[in-house]
Each structure stands twice: as C-alpha cells, then as structure tokens.
Motif scaffolding. Structure first.
Motif, PDB file in Angstrom:
ATOM      1  N   ARG A 196      -1.286   3.884  12.781  1.00  0.00           N
ATOM      2  CA  ARG A 196      -2.540   3.991  12.012  1.00  0.00           C
ATOM      3  C   ARG A 196      -3.731   4.208  12.927  1.00  0.00           C
ATOM      4  O   ARG A 196      -4.587   5.065  12.663  1.00  0.00           O
ATOM      5  CB  ARG A 196      -2.758   2.741  11.162  1.00  0.00           C
ATOM      6  CG  ARG A 196      -1.903   2.689   9.929  1.00  0.00           C
ATOM      7  CD  ARG A 196      -2.279   1.508   9.069  1.00  0.00           C
ATOM      8  NE  ARG A 196      -2.151   0.270   9.830  1.00  0.00           N
ATOM      9  CZ  ARG A 196      -1.445  -0.782   9.452  1.00  0.00           C
ATOM     10  NH1 ARG A 196      -0.849  -0.792   8.293  1.00  0.00           N
ATOM     11  NH2 ARG A 196      -1.364  -1.850  10.211  1.00  0.00           N
ATOM     12  N   ALA A 237      -7.261  10.173   7.342  1.00  0.00           N
ATOM     13  CA  ALA A 237      -7.810   9.201   6.399  1.00  0.00           C
ATOM     14  C   ALA A 237      -6.709   8.826   5.418  1.00  0.00           C
ATOM     15  O   ALA A 237      -5.967   9.700   4.942  1.00  0.00           O
ATOM     16  CB  ALA A 237      -8.997   9.796   5.649  1.00  0.00           C
ATOM     17  N   ALA A 238      -6.601   7.551   5.149  1.00  0.00           N
ATOM     18  CA  ALA A 238      -5.611   7.087   4.173  1.00  0.00           C
ATOM     19  C   ALA A 238      -5.969   7.662   2.804  1.00  0.00           C
ATOM     20  O   ALA A 238      -7.149   7.754   2.454  1.00  0.00           O
ATOM     21  CB  ALA A 238      -5.603   5.568   4.124  1.00  0.00           C
ATOM     22  N   PRO A 239      -4.973   8.062   2.049  1.00  0.00           N
ATOM     23  CA  PRO A 239      -5.261   8.621   0.722  1.00  0.00           C
ATOM     24  C   PRO A 239      -5.849   7.565  -0.201  1.00  0.00           C
ATOM     25  O   PRO A 239      -5.522   6.381  -0.098  1.00  0.00           O
ATOM     26  CB  PRO A 239      -3.903   9.103   0.226  1.00  0.00           C
ATOM     27  CG  PRO A 239      -2.902   8.341   1.018  1.00  0.00           C
ATOM     28  CD  PRO A 239      -3.549   8.002   2.328  1.00  0.00           C
ATOM     29  N   GLU A 240      -6.711   8.010  -1.070  1.00  0.00           N
ATOM     30  CA  GLU A 240      -7.269   7.112  -2.083  1.00  0.00           C
ATOM     31  C   GLU A 240      -6.486   7.325  -3.367  1.00  0.00           C
ATOM     32  O   GLU A 240      -6.142   8.442  -3.720  1.00  0.00           O
ATOM     33  CB  GLU A 240      -8.751   7.411  -2.294  1.00  0.00           C
ATOM     34  CG  GLU A 240      -9.581   7.081  -1.070  1.00  0.00           C
ATOM     35  CD  GLU A 240     -11.062   7.302  -1.299  1.00  0.00           C
ATOM     36  OE1 GLU A 240     -11.498   7.310  -2.463  1.00  0.00           O
ATOM     37  OE2 GLU A 240     -11.766   7.466  -0.300  1.00  0.00           O
ATOM     38  N   GLY A 241      -6.206   6.253  -4.044  1.00  0.00           N
ATOM     39  CA  GLY A 241      -5.459   6.354  -5.291  1.00  0.00           C
ATOM     40  C   GLY A 241      -3.971   6.495  -5.033  1.00  0.00           C
ATOM     41  O   GLY A 241      -3.459   6.118  -3.977  1.00  0.00           O
ATOM     42  N   ASP A 242      -3.290   7.055  -6.014  1.00  0.00           N
ATOM     43  CA  ASP A 242      -1.832   7.214  -5.923  1.00  0.00           C
ATOM     44  C   ASP A 242      -1.457   8.232  -4.856  1.00  0.00           C
ATOM     45  O   ASP A 242      -2.140   9.247  -4.674  1.00  0.00           O
ATOM     46  CB  ASP A 242      -1.261   7.661  -7.273  1.00  0.00           C
ATOM     47  CG  ASP A 242      -1.409   6.593  -8.343  1.00  0.00           C
ATOM     48  OD1 ASP A 242      -1.575   5.410  -7.987  1.00  0.00           O
ATOM     49  OD2 ASP A 242      -1.377   6.954  -9.535  1.00  0.00           O
ATOM     50  N   ILE A 243      -0.369   7.960  -4.167  1.00  0.00           N
ATOM     51  CA  ILE A 243       0.133   8.859  -3.129  1.00  0.00           C
ATOM     52  C   ILE A 243       1.092   9.852  -3.764  1.00  0.00           C
ATOM     53  O   ILE A 243       2.008   9.464  -4.491  1.00  0.00           O
ATOM     54  CB  ILE A 243       0.843   8.067  -2.009  1.00  0.00           C
ATOM     55  CG1 ILE A 243      -0.140   7.108  -1.338  1.00  0.00           C
ATOM     56  CG2 ILE A 243       1.475   9.011  -0.995  1.00  0.00           C
ATOM     57  CD1 ILE A 243       0.514   6.105  -0.402  1.00  0.00           C
ATOM     58  N   ALA A 265       0.803  -1.221   0.000  1.00  0.00           N
ATOM     59  CA  ALA A 265       0.000   0.000   0.000  1.00  0.00           C
ATOM     60  C   ALA A 265       0.835   1.270   0.000  1.00  0.00           C
ATOM     61  O   ALA A 265       0.468   2.264  -0.624  1.00  0.00           O
ATOM     62  CB  ALA A 265      -0.933   0.002   1.215  1.00  0.00           C
ATOM     63  N   SER A 307       3.418  14.359   1.055  1.00  0.00           N
ATOM     64  CA  SER A 307       2.913  13.362   1.998  1.00  0.00           C
ATOM     65  C   SER A 307       2.924  13.911   3.419  1.00  0.00           C
ATOM     66  O   SER A 307       3.694  14.812   3.748  1.00  0.00           O
ATOM     67  CB  SER A 307       3.758  12.084   1.917  1.00  0.00           C
ATOM     68  OG  SER A 307       5.109  12.381   2.173  1.00  0.00           O
TER      69      SER A 307
END
Length: 118
Positions: free
Chosen positions: A77, A86-92, A27, A97
């Motif tokens: 986490r 919230a964890a990013p959706e899609g590419d980081i 991830a 960051s």
C-alpha cells in the motif's frame, strides 16, 4: 523483567497485525474472495499473486505469520500510494481490478490459512 516486556510487545504486535489483516479483509477480502470463488480466472490470478507473496516472504523456509503478512500488505500500500495509486471508493469491480488490489487480495487469501489469534 526484560522477558516480560518483550512478551508483552510480541503479543501487542500480534494483535496489531491481526487487526490490520481484519481491516484489509473487510475492505478488500470479503468481496474479492467471493468474486474469485465465482470466477476461476480471477482465482487463478489471485493464486499466482499469493505464490508471489509467499516467495517474497521466503515462506518456503519460514512460516507465514500475521506480522509478516500485515507488514507486507502495508509495504504494498505504501509503495502504491507513493506512485500515485488511490484506493477505489465504493464497490470494487473485481473484473477490472489492478495489480495492487489483486496483491492485497492475495494477502487476504493467505491470511485465511493462519491459525486464529489467541
């Protein structure tokens, strides 16, 4: 019999920890470590985070293990989620960051130093 069950539990904990670290690496680690290799500034930041993780886990007096690293990542986490992260959706976007992603990437980097699971 007690030793037999404790050995089985230890092996299960090791498998679970390695699986958790593998999921985290998929991830975050794959793209993050590639970005850090291409960006010395990001690598420096991740190195600093890795030192912080090692200090938090007293790695100077006991060896890092998959169980310690996986538990640490889970704690990061959990605390982040409790504070609204919230964890990013899609590419980081590793050029932008946040602290949590960088800390988790440091865990991934440290995980690469562990012996391969048996």
């Amino acid at each position: 019999m007690n030793g037999l069950f404790s050995n089985a539990a230890a092996r299960a904990a090791q498998r679970s920890a390695h699986a958790s670290l593998a999921d985290l690496t998929a991830a975050v680690g794959v793209t993050g470590l590639a970005a850090a290799q291409a960006n010395p500034g990001l690598m420096s930041v991740i190195d600093q985070h890795a030192a912080g993780v090692r200090d938090s886990l007293n790695a100077d007096s006991r060896p890092l293990t998959a169980i310690l690293l996986a538990a640490y990542a889970e704690g990061v986490r959990d605390a982040a989620f409790q504070h609204g992260w919230a964890a990013p959706e899609g590419d980081i976007d590793w050029s932008d960051s946040d602290w949590v992603l960088r800390r988790l990437l440091a865990v991934c980097m440290l995980a690469t130093t562990l012996p391969a699971p048996n």
